[in-house]
Design a protein around this motif. Structure first.
Motif, short mmCIF file in Angstrom:
data_model
loop_
_atom_site.label_atom_id
_atom_site.label_comp_id
_atom_site.label_asym_id
_atom_site.label_seq_id
_atom_site.Cartn_x
_atom_site.Cartn_y
_atom_site.Cartn_z
N SER A 43 46.44 66.76 -52.34
CA SER A 43 45.71 66.21 -53.48
C SER A 43 44.62 67.21 -53.86
CB SER A 43 45.09 64.86 -53.12
OG SER A 43 44.02 65.05 -52.20
N LEU A 44 44.06 67.06 -55.07
CA LEU A 44 42.99 67.98 -55.46
C LEU A 44 41.72 67.73 -54.64
CD1 LEU A 44 43.42 68.41 -59.30
CD2 LEU A 44 44.66 69.46 -57.38
N SER A 49 38.19 70.12 -50.53
CA SER A 49 37.64 70.07 -49.18
C SER A 49 38.00 71.31 -48.39
CB SER A 49 38.14 68.82 -48.45
OG SER A 49 37.61 67.64 -49.02
N ALA A 50 39.23 71.80 -48.58
CA ALA A 50 39.65 73.02 -47.89
C ALA A 50 38.87 74.23 -48.39
CB ALA A 50 41.15 73.23 -48.09
N LEU A 64 50.44 70.76 -56.51
CA LEU A 64 51.21 70.71 -57.75
C LEU A 64 50.33 70.22 -58.88
CD1 LEU A 64 53.57 70.70 -55.62
CD2 LEU A 64 54.86 69.35 -57.29
N THR A 65 50.34 70.95 -60.00
CA THR A 65 49.61 70.52 -61.19
C THR A 65 50.53 70.60 -62.41
OG1 THR A 65 48.76 72.75 -61.66
CG2 THR A 65 47.39 71.31 -60.27
N PHE A 66 50.32 69.67 -63.32
CA PHE A 66 51.05 69.63 -64.59
C PHE A 66 50.02 69.63 -65.72
CE2 PHE A 66 53.95 67.90 -61.55
CZ PHE A 66 55.22 68.20 -62.00
N ASP A 67 50.19 70.50 -66.70
CA ASP A 67 49.26 70.57 -67.82
C ASP A 67 49.80 69.81 -69.03
OD1 ASP A 67 48.02 72.31 -66.11
OD2 ASP A 67 47.80 73.93 -67.57
N ASP A 68 48.90 69.17 -69.76
CA ASP A 68 49.12 68.56 -71.07
C ASP A 68 49.52 67.10 -71.02
OD1 ASP A 68 48.57 71.10 -72.05
OD2 ASP A 68 50.68 71.60 -72.36
N ALA A 89 49.09 66.36 -59.49
CA ALA A 89 48.00 66.03 -60.42
C ALA A 89 48.43 66.43 -61.82
CB ALA A 89 46.73 66.76 -60.02
N VAL A 90 48.12 65.56 -62.78
CA VAL A 90 48.45 65.83 -64.19
C VAL A 90 47.14 65.90 -64.98
CG1 VAL A 90 49.72 65.05 -66.22
CG2 VAL A 90 50.62 64.56 -63.94
#
Length: 262
Positions: A43-44, A49-50, A64-68, A89-90
């Motif tokens: 998760s973000l 935290s890392a 994993l991230t998704f834009d828009d 995360a989107v």
């Protein structure tokens, strides 16, 4: 900690060769590879935290991230994330989501437009059938696998905005997401990867704790949380396998990124 590649997706739709698009078949192959080879999808919150040295992630970790916030993320990517229990995360453009939500829940689309057409429709306010609505977002959040954060109100190029316009984009999108989702929105992704020093300062003042860019690179302990780099994902499973292996190796990733052209 070992480096963590933050993977950047946009569309997952059946248009091979289209801009910023991965086909559903390729996406499933990529997620299957993560699941079958012991990669953790952070998760973000875990990623931040890392970065701060507060927590050590597994040796094989990605984000994993998704834009828009395209509707195909729900139709084509979300079932795969659920199948393999992978977090993502989107980053959504809240003005587009509001317009997609007008008139009640959207029917499942019969087909998805190519990227240029999808973007044209969204920018002209024709968001239904193209962009996620609040009902789809609620469904995805209920899985416990998908989080939603800010991509501004109107998908604006924040390097070109004056202070008042930038404040509207950053503050309003954050407020709407917090009101709609009932949780803080501490993360922002810059549309088009465009920002200025003033926009970064304003984002920090607004309460964003991490800002995601389109600059290539991996995340390590001590990475600037206001300039998080990402890896653009290509529509190939073989490429994906080799890159997640490479980018999670400390020395190899450093050597590769030192010679890689942006």
């Amino acid at each position: 900690m070992r480096p963590v590649p933050v993977l950047m997706y946009h569309h997952v739709s059946p248009h091979p060769g289209d801009m910023v698009t991965v086909t559903p078949e390729t996406f499933e192959g990529q997620m299957r590879h993560l699941a079958e080879n012991g990669y953790a999808a952070l998760s973000l919150d875990e990623l931040l935290s890392a970065i701060r040295g507060e927590w050590t992630p597994p040796k094989k970790a990605v984000a994993l991230t998704f834009d828009d916030g395209w509707l195909d993320n729900w139709a084509c990517a979300f079932p795969v994330l659920v199948k393999y229990r992978i977090r993502a995360a989107v980053f959504v453009t809240t003005g587009w989501v509001d317009r997609a939500s007008e008139g009640g829940p959207q029917a499942s689309p019969g087909a998805f437009p190519f990227h240029r057409e999808a973007r044209r429709k969204a920018e002209e306010g024709e968001c239904r059938g193209v962009v996620l609505d609040w009902d789809r977002i609620a469904e995805m959040r209920a899985s416990g696998l998908v989080d939603f954060f800010s991509h501004t109100v109107s998908h604006a190029k924040c390097d070109r905005l004056g202070p008042e316009a930038a404040a509207q984009e950053l503050r309003s999108s954050k407020r709407v997401l917090e009101e709609r989702l009932g949780r803080p929105c501490p993360y922002l992704c810059w549309p088009f990867g465009k920002f200025s020093e003033g926009a970064v300062a304003l984002a920090r003042e607004t309460g964003y704790r991490a800002l995601f860019s389109t600059r290539p690179g991996v995340v390590r302990e001590g990475t600037d949380p206001l300039a998080i780099p990402r890896v653009v994902v290509k529509d190939r499973v073989g490429w994906f396998r080799s890159r997640v292996w490479l980018y999670t190796r400390p020395r190899l990733s450093s050597l590769y990124l030192a010679v890689k052209k942006p």
